[in-house]
Enzyme design. Sequence first.
Site, PDB file in Angstrom:
ATOM      1  CG  ASP A  11      -2.036  -0.560   1.630  1.00  0.00           C
ATOM      2  OD1 ASP A  11      -2.004  -1.810   0.219  1.00  0.00           O
ATOM      3  OD2 ASP A  11      -2.598  -1.228   2.205  1.00  0.00           O
ATOM      4  CG  ASP A 130     -12.550  -3.061  -0.822  1.00  0.00           C
ATOM      5  OD1 ASP A 130     -11.088  -4.010  -1.095  1.00  0.00           O
ATOM      6  OD2 ASP A 130     -11.708  -1.729  -1.551  1.00  0.00           O
TER       7      ASP A 130
END
Lengths: 276, 223
Positions: A11, A130
């Site tokens: 990330d 997600d």
Amino acid sequence: MLTRRIIPCLDIDQGRVVKGTSFLNLRDAGDPAELAERYNREGADELVFLDITASSDARETMVDVVRRVSSQVFIPLTVGGGIRSVEDVRRMLEAGADKVSVNSAAVARPELIAEASAEFGAQCIVLAIDAKREPNAGFVALDGEDAVPAESGWRVYTHGGRHPTALDAVKWAKLGTEMGAGEILLTSMDEDGQKDGYDLALTRAISRAVNVPVIASGGAGNLDHLRDALAEGEADAVLAASIFHYGEYSIEEAKAYLAEHDVPVRPFEPQSEATN
Amino acid sequence: MSGENGYIAVVNHTAANIHSVDKALRRVGADARVTADADELMGASGIVLPGVGASDAAMRALLRLDLVDPIKKFAATGKPVLGVCLGMQVLFDSSEEGELPGLGLIPGIVREMQPNVDGISRKIPHMGWNAVQFIRTREEVPQIFAETPQDAHFYFVHSYECIPASEDDVIAVTEYGSTICAVVARDNVIGTQFHPEKSQDRGLDIYRKFVDFSLSPSSTAMV
């Protein structure tokens, strides 16, 4: 025999690797190129870079990260985060990405998947989903269609998990692959950062619903969790961040463990160092 | 391996993995030139034809850029040509799904992979690292694979497969529900279904040997 893939996820926030817990509480984990090089030497099968930078003026930073890493590391790179158009996809591919993942923008405008897939081929378009467990949540279809009851029990969220949508995760995965996504990157929001294992039921439900590879993400805390996601979760690949970033396990150890437990993996081989 | 001794042309026909191939060639010390210029192609010591996606799109791009005849002429000189993934698929006569003919440098067709083979299902694309088996004697395998051991793993990502007309042209295979042609070769024209530029040192070894071979004086005798 096709082997199962182990994919460290980086990330990236403003050019640095960070890792949060349940999409919050970011911790700094280092320079992306250095970490990518370490994973390359350890035998990672691919790398995923997700740009979580909030401001769009930092997007060029990500292009630069991709350019640097792809000159040094010769494994597939998937790049995602903030991809909104075919032009965004092109920019990342030209910087050296092999695949580009779309998430919020594809929910807002599913045609983006079809357009990018037609332009660059399904194999480079990854649909990132997600999903959050919400049984009996009373799903409502988009565009004023009739209310649809919850079916799979997982709802799709966008914008880094902040925005609930009216989409059922399994249905969205099916639709996304029909529109041309060549792979699914599936993150369980419930498990992400908890280190209690992947959401096996979710992973299995999506993997059985689509005919493209599924990458399980969210929840890896030990090597058994990787095995479970690949064996019981029927995932084609596992994505993990913190168990690798902070040195709890190396990729090499993970592969040895999986091989001992009858999961086919690419054997570790020493790699030469990057020269630049 | 410097520019004085010759360069490798990377055919620039689509946006996709051209850059990865270019970076891999540079990493092994080649003077790599990404080009869509016919003269620059013809002047190269060897050419790499990259590509991902659908064969019709690639052939359309090669036609639009007027590169079909130059590539055929280059191949006819006997200098080495390496097609990678989609670049391997366009070496063939035709694609079953497409409308446009291929380059016709290797007899055979390209076929869409089916999700079911004899009742067993498989995911499409064939994506990930798979073991490659050479099915020829070492003497029959092109020199660019001289350092590649049996069962080495390479990165694949494709939804179509090559079906050479002659079994003799199949150099190596991989297993994915069915047996898939992983390496094809006919004289100086070679194709890999996998991506050497995404296969770490094993893949870079192949590019290194390809560059060495392209720049060597005897490069018109491939095997």
